[in-house]
Motif scaffolding. Structure first.
Motif, PDB file in Angstrom:
ATOM      1  N   THR A  38     -35.608  26.459 -43.289  1.00 29.92           N
ATOM      2  CA  THR A  38     -35.099  27.580 -42.501  1.00 29.92           C
ATOM      3  C   THR A  38     -34.614  28.675 -43.442  1.00 29.92           C
ATOM      4  O   THR A  38     -34.474  28.474 -44.644  1.00 29.92           O
ATOM      5  CB  THR A  38     -33.975  27.131 -41.550  1.00 29.92           C
ATOM      6  N   ASP A  39     -34.314  29.847 -42.878  1.00 27.95           N
ATOM      7  CA  ASP A  39     -34.217  31.077 -43.666  1.00 27.95           C
ATOM      8  C   ASP A  39     -32.814  31.517 -44.026  1.00 27.95           C
ATOM      9  O   ASP A  39     -32.612  32.627 -44.497  1.00 27.95           O
ATOM     10  CB  ASP A  39     -34.904  32.208 -42.903  1.00 27.95           C
ATOM     11  N   GLY A  40     -31.802  30.683 -43.820  1.00 29.70           N
ATOM     12  CA  GLY A  40     -30.448  31.069 -44.194  1.00 29.70           C
ATOM     13  C   GLY A  40     -29.758  31.948 -43.189  1.00 29.70           C
ATOM     14  O   GLY A  40     -28.665  32.455 -43.455  1.00 29.70           O
ATOM     15  N   SER A  41     -30.351  32.157 -42.032  1.00 27.11           N
ATOM     16  CA  SER A  41     -29.727  32.976 -41.004  1.00 27.11           C
ATOM     17  C   SER A  41     -28.886  32.104 -40.087  1.00 27.11           C
ATOM     18  O   SER A  41     -29.386  31.140 -39.494  1.00 27.11           O
ATOM     19  CB  SER A  41     -30.800  33.704 -40.183  1.00 27.11           C
ATOM     20  N   SER A  42     -27.585  32.396 -39.984  1.00 24.24           N
ATOM     21  CA  SER A  42     -26.669  31.671 -39.113  1.00 24.24           C
ATOM     22  C   SER A  42     -26.590  30.200 -39.533  1.00 24.24           C
ATOM     23  O   SER A  42     -26.662  29.885 -40.717  1.00 24.24           O
ATOM     24  CB  SER A  42     -27.098  31.814 -37.650  1.00 24.24           C
ATOM     25  N   ILE A  43     -26.414  29.286 -38.574  1.00 22.54           N
ATOM     26  CA  ILE A  43     -26.465  27.865 -38.890  1.00 22.54           C
ATOM     27  C   ILE A  43     -27.641  27.250 -38.146  1.00 22.54           C
ATOM     28  O   ILE A  43     -27.942  27.590 -37.002  1.00 22.54           O
ATOM     29  CB  ILE A  43     -25.149  27.126 -38.553  1.00 22.54           C
ATOM     30  N   ASN A  44     -28.347  26.347 -38.824  1.00 24.93           N
ATOM     31  CA  ASN A  44     -29.557  25.713 -38.323  1.00 24.93           C
ATOM     32  C   ASN A  44     -29.398  24.209 -38.497  1.00 24.93           C
ATOM     33  O   ASN A  44     -29.045  23.740 -39.583  1.00 24.93           O
ATOM     34  CB  ASN A  44     -30.768  26.217 -39.106  1.00 24.93           C
ATOM     35  N   ILE A  56     -41.398  21.980 -37.600  1.00 21.14           N
ATOM     36  CA  ILE A  56     -40.142  21.403 -37.122  1.00 21.14           C
ATOM     37  C   ILE A  56     -39.631  22.195 -35.933  1.00 21.14           C
ATOM     38  O   ILE A  56     -39.867  23.394 -35.800  1.00 21.14           O
ATOM     39  CB  ILE A  56     -39.053  21.374 -38.214  1.00 21.14           C
ATOM     40  N   VAL A  57     -38.929  21.490 -35.072  1.00 21.53           N
ATOM     41  CA  VAL A  57     -38.196  22.105 -33.980  1.00 21.53           C
ATOM     42  C   VAL A  57     -36.723  21.889 -34.289  1.00 21.53           C
ATOM     43  O   VAL A  57     -36.318  20.827 -34.763  1.00 21.53           O
ATOM     44  CB  VAL A  57     -38.611  21.497 -32.624  1.00 21.53           C
ATOM     45  N   PHE A  58     -35.893  22.926 -34.087  1.00 20.13           N
ATOM     46  CA  PHE A  58     -34.500  22.838 -34.510  1.00 20.13           C
ATOM     47  C   PHE A  58     -33.642  23.746 -33.653  1.00 20.13           C
ATOM     48  O   PHE A  58     -34.128  24.529 -32.825  1.00 20.13           O
ATOM     49  CB  PHE A  58     -34.367  23.220 -35.994  1.00 20.13           C
ATOM     50  N   VAL A  59     -32.322  23.643 -33.850  1.00 22.67           N
ATOM     51  CA  VAL A  59     -31.352  24.471 -33.138  1.00 22.67           C
ATOM     52  C   VAL A  59     -30.787  25.498 -34.110  1.00 22.67           C
ATOM     53  O   VAL A  59     -30.488  25.177 -35.265  1.00 22.67           O
ATOM     54  CB  VAL A  59     -30.203  23.612 -32.558  1.00 22.67           C
ATOM     55  N   SER A  60     -30.637  26.727 -33.651  1.00 23.65           N
ATOM     56  CA  SER A  60     -30.038  27.782 -34.465  1.00 23.65           C
ATOM     57  C   SER A  60     -29.140  28.640 -33.590  1.00 23.65           C
ATOM     58  O   SER A  60     -29.395  28.822 -32.396  1.00 23.65           O
ATOM     59  CB  SER A  60     -31.111  28.670 -35.105  1.00 23.65           C
ATOM     60  N   GLU A  61     -28.063  29.172 -34.223  1.00 24.48           N
ATOM     61  CA  GLU A  61     -27.147  30.059 -33.509  1.00 24.48           C
ATOM     62  C   GLU A  61     -27.401  31.523 -33.838  1.00 24.48           C
ATOM     63  O   GLU A  61     -26.552  32.377 -33.591  1.00 24.48           O
ATOM     64  CB  GLU A  61     -25.700  29.684 -33.845  1.00 24.48           C
ATOM     65  N   ARG A  62     -28.565  31.852 -34.353  1.00 24.55           N
ATOM     66  CA  ARG A  62     -28.859  33.209 -34.817  1.00 24.55           C
ATOM     67  C   ARG A  62     -28.863  34.248 -33.698  1.00 24.55           C
ATOM     68  O   ARG A  62     -28.744  35.440 -33.961  1.00 24.55           O
ATOM     69  CB  ARG A  62     -30.200  33.228 -35.547  1.00 24.55           C
ATOM     70  N   SER A  63     -28.993  33.824 -32.458  1.00 25.55           N
ATOM     71  CA  SER A  63     -29.013  34.778 -31.351  1.00 25.55           C
ATOM     72  C   SER A  63     -27.665  34.874 -30.636  1.00 25.55           C
ATOM     73  O   SER A  63     -27.560  35.508 -29.601  1.00 25.55           O
ATOM     74  CB  SER A  63     -30.098  34.382 -30.348  1.00 25.55           C
ATOM     75  N   GLY A  64     -26.625  34.240 -31.189  1.00 20.74           N
ATOM     76  CA  GLY A  64     -25.309  34.303 -30.577  1.00 20.74           C
ATOM     77  C   GLY A  64     -24.925  33.074 -29.784  1.00 20.74           C
ATOM     78  O   GLY A  64     -23.805  32.981 -29.282  1.00 20.74           O
ATOM     79  N   SER A  65     -25.834  32.102 -29.667  1.00 23.09           N
ATOM     80  CA  SER A  65     -25.539  30.816 -29.035  1.00 23.09           C
ATOM     81  C   SER A  65     -26.590  29.826 -29.519  1.00 23.09           C
ATOM     82  O   SER A  65     -27.660  30.235 -29.982  1.00 23.09           O
ATOM     83  CB  SER A  65     -25.569  30.916 -27.502  1.00 23.09           C
ATOM     84  N   PRO A  66     -26.329  28.511 -29.444  1.00 19.70           N
ATOM     85  CA  PRO A  66     -27.314  27.526 -29.905  1.00 19.70           C
ATOM     86  C   PRO A  66     -28.574  27.548 -29.041  1.00 19.70           C
ATOM     87  O   PRO A  66     -28.529  27.246 -27.847  1.00 19.70           O
ATOM     88  CB  PRO A  66     -26.566  26.190 -29.767  1.00 19.70           C
ATOM     89  N   ARG A  67     -29.716  27.894 -29.665  1.00 14.48           N
ATOM     90  CA  ARG A  67     -30.992  27.937 -28.964  1.00 14.48           C
ATOM     91  C   ARG A  67     -32.039  27.208 -29.784  1.00 14.48           C
ATOM     92  O   ARG A  67     -31.823  26.869 -30.954  1.00 14.48           O
ATOM     93  CB  ARG A  67     -31.416  29.383 -28.669  1.00 14.48           C
ATOM     94  N   ILE A  68     -33.209  26.982 -29.208  1.00 17.08           N
ATOM     95  CA  ILE A  68     -34.232  26.130 -29.814  1.00 17.08           C
ATOM     96  C   ILE A  68     -35.334  26.986 -30.427  1.00 17.08           C
ATOM     97  O   ILE A  68     -35.824  27.934 -29.803  1.00 17.08           O
ATOM     98  CB  ILE A  68     -34.817  25.174 -28.762  1.00 17.08           C
ATOM     99  N   TYR A  69     -35.738  26.608 -31.657  1.00 12.09           N
ATOM    100  CA  TYR A  69     -36.758  27.355 -32.395  1.00 12.09           C
ATOM    101  C   TYR A  69     -37.767  26.389 -32.999  1.00 12.09           C
ATOM    102  O   TYR A  69     -37.477  25.206 -33.201  1.00 12.09           O
ATOM    103  CB  TYR A  69     -36.114  28.187 -33.511  1.00 12.09           C
ATOM    104  N   LEU A  70     -38.950  26.940 -33.304  1.00  8.45           N
ATOM    105  CA  LEU A  70     -40.031  26.192 -33.937  1.00  8.45           C
ATOM    106  C   LEU A  70     -40.463  26.927 -35.195  1.00  8.45           C
ATOM    107  O   LEU A  70     -40.629  28.154 -35.186  1.00  8.45           O
ATOM    108  CB  LEU A  70     -41.217  26.053 -32.976  1.00  8.45           C
ATOM    109  N   ILE A  71     -40.619  26.192 -36.278  1.00 14.63           N
ATOM    110  CA  ILE A  71     -41.154  26.751 -37.519  1.00 14.63           C
ATOM    111  C   ILE A  71     -42.432  26.010 -37.865  1.00 14.63           C
ATOM    112  O   ILE A  71     -42.459  24.777 -37.899  1.00 14.63           O
ATOM    113  CB  ILE A  71     -40.150  26.623 -38.685  1.00 14.63           C
TER     114      ILE A  71
END
Length: 627
Positions: A38-44, A56-71
């Protein structure tokens, strides 16, 4: 009318760290080079491999709340996956056979003191696919795992029981159900969390053993569990005492486990591989957390469930708005490295008023733009510990230059021998300060003169009893004071409810939130940090009403991982939840007057201004290796 305005609050430890997802290529189970995914943005966090190409599928708070992302390998950016648009919390995503499984906390249960967390799934190939709830109505599920074949799902389940109030090890059980029939649930094993499948008939999980060590356990059962009648099964302990083992991930070969360990000689937990045949641990990660080059913004926008309320997390504690809302006073560290600071409400600049002195809980005078009240002395101490109320005066014109440290006059308003005086709240006319004092041997509320303090006799006691009254807040109209108290049960220092009282000491009343007055539910309330909206019609506070949202052992230290923000009308109606995650939020302040200029408030890490990320976080303090 719905509440509106800007709410600034703190989160325990959250601004001190950032998390990224890493992978290692294991070669004969030796320590390998860590590769960031992951890219160092917020917490992942809470990542799962999707396939052999290392997506990978993971959780990140980069949008202001914990949401799901795919890399996916080779793609420059992470891709947001289908989730619940109005949910404030997503967790533990699993992508298998084009179906996404995840925990969300968007459906309110029919009673207080119950977690909102439940398991959901959706087809990711079909954008019109609806999101299906797999957890039965009224039940609570955490930490899902899908079997290797995809036929079965395991969860750490609280069932339909009401939350018992625990926040260290949750009283969850390991429950299994067919993916095709989520209502046919089998309690495989009592007491356990964070299940992981080795095959379709073997599950590993963690729990605290009777000797105090967190360990991994295993249960074996027939591949068709519905044909077996011997549940629940007594588990087999897998990892030995002498170290903590958490959050297991089983290899599908059935021979190894990846676990997070906490050893006596380590400050943090690390990843190790446990060989199930030789019972030997092999280290995968070593070393300590290190500071990064990322900048933490002074203020970070957080997703709000109410359209006209904006939420901002401050990198500090105990914020207080200036009368016009353009400035915010706050405290950084709550020790000798702290003091009192000011930032612009767009987060673009910061100044220091008091440094190298322990200060906490600020109240900006509504009548004077250059006067702030604060508490000087150690926090969370006995009634007789010396803590004093101080009046801090500075020249606003000093904020126009380039200086970072602003001269100020600090005037002590309470006697040094009067015990623990803290949590000031200034009256709307700027003439009086309400505060909590332990001078009588109990922590009750007092009012003193805002300029001269108690030294000319200008002090009077407002509440009086063998209980704790704390964190008062004066209403904008000056007609009421709201505060937290355990006067309904003085023998229990862990429960607090909202009370209001007139400044003359009359019309004291409790505002029940967790249940009807006199019910057993209302006496479970743990409510603190109460403050008013600008019109005096709403109260903002932190509370335990929503239970625990995720397994606390898998998060950095939170003293109370159920401290979410709520608002309620002054008559106790209209309760709304504002935050929902695994953190402890607190010390909120509400500016509900005119619009604020928040154009420069930065959503991402690496803001133009702020503090360098320190890479500091605490293991849960209730986990000890001292046996």
């Amino acid at each position: 009318m719905d509440p509106k305005g800007t709410i600034v609050f703190s989160t325990v430890g959250r601004s001190n760290y950032g998390f990224d997802v890493f992978s290692v290529q294991l070669n004969h189970i030796t320590t390998a080079t860590e590769r960031p995914l992951t890219d160092g943005s917020s917490i992942n966090f809470n990542a799962q491999f999707v396939d052999e190409d290392q997506s990978i599928v993971f959780v990140s708070e980069r949008s202001g709340s914990p949401r799901i992302y795919l890399i996916r390998p080779g793609l420059p950016k992470s891709e947001p996956l289908a989730s619940v648009p109005h949910s404030l919390f997503h967790d533990r995503p699993i992508l298998k056979n084009n179906r996404l499984y995840f925990v969300s906390a968007h459906e309110q249960p029919d009673r207080q003191f119950q977690s909102w967390s439940a398991l959901y799934s959706t087809e990711i190939a079909d954008k019109d696919s609806k999101i299906t709830r797999l957890t039965p109505d009224g039940a609570v599920d955490y930490s899902p795992a899908v079997s290797k074949s995809g036929k079965f799902i395991a969860v750490a389940s609280y069932g339909s029981r009401s939350w018992g109030g625990e926040f260290n090890e949750l009283n969850t059980d390991i429950v299994v159900f067919p993916e095709s029939d989520p209502n046919t649930r089998i309690l495989i094993c009592e007491k356990g969390g964070w299940p992981t499948w080795s095959c379709d008939s073997s599950i590993y999980f963690h729990r605290q053993a009777d000797d105090g060590w967190w360990s991994v356990f295993r249960v074996d059962f027939p591949e068709n569990p519905h044909e077996f009648s011997g549940f629940p099964i007594a588990p087999i302990r897998v990892t030995p005492p002498g170290l903590h083992c958490f959050t297991p991930a089983a290899f599908h070969d059935g021979k190894r486990l990846a676990v997070a360990t906490r050893r006596r000689d380590k400050t943090y937990r690390h990843i190790e591989i446990f060989d199930l045949e030789s019972n030997v641990f092999y280290p995968v990660t070593e070393g300590e957390s290190t500071p990064g080059e990322i900048t933490i913004p002074h203020l970070e926008p957080i997703k709000s469930p109410i359209r006209d309320i904006r939420l901002l997390r401050i990198n500090g504690n105990f914020p207080s708005f200036s009368p016009d809302g353009h400035l915010i006073a706050f405290n950084t560290y709550l020790d000798l490295n702290g003091g009192v600071k000011i930032i612009k409400s767009d987060g673009s600049k910061r100044w220091t008023l008091i440094k190298h002195r322990t200060a906490f809980y600020n109240s900006w005078s509504p009548a004077e733009k250059n006067v702030i009240y604060t508490s000087l002395g150690p926090i969370f101490q006995s009634p007789k510990t010396t803590v004093q109320i101080a009046r801090v005066v500075f020249d606003l014109s000093d904020l126009n230059g380039d200086r970072e440290e602003i001269p100020c006059d600090v005037k002590i308003l309470t006697r040094e021998d009067s015990g623990n005086n803290a949590f000031p709240s200034c009256s709307p006319d700027g003439k009086s300060v309400m505060f909590r004092s332990g001078r009588s041997g109990y922590k009750n509320l007092y009012i003193l003169d805002a300029v001269n303090g108690e030294f000319d006799g200008g002090i009077r006691q407002l509440t009086n009893g063998p209980w704790i009254d704390t964190m008062p807040s004066w209403s904008p109209k000056g007609d009421l004071i709201a505060f937290s108290s355990n006067m309904h049960n003085p023998d229990n220092p862990a429960i607090f409810s909202i009370y209001v009282i007139k400044p003359d000491g009359s019309e004291l009343r409790r505002i029940p939130v967790g249940g009807a007055e006199g019910s057993s539910e209302v006496d479970r309330e743990r409510i603190n940090h109460v403050c008013f909206s600008n019109d005096g019609e709403w109260l903002l506070f932190t509370a335990n009403l929503g239970g625990v949202t995720a397994e606390p052992v898998s998060w950095p230290n939170q003293f109370q991982p159920y401290g979410d923000l709520f608002v309620v009308r002054l008559d106790g109606s209209g309760l709304r939840r504002l935050t929902c995650n695994g953190y402890e939020h607190g010390t909120p302040v509400w500016h509900s007057g005119g619009e604020l200029d928040l154009g420069r408030v930065c959503l991402e890490l690496n803001a133009e201004v702020g503090d360098k990320l320190r890479g500091e976080f605490e293991e849960p303090r209730w986990i000890t290796c001292d046996f």
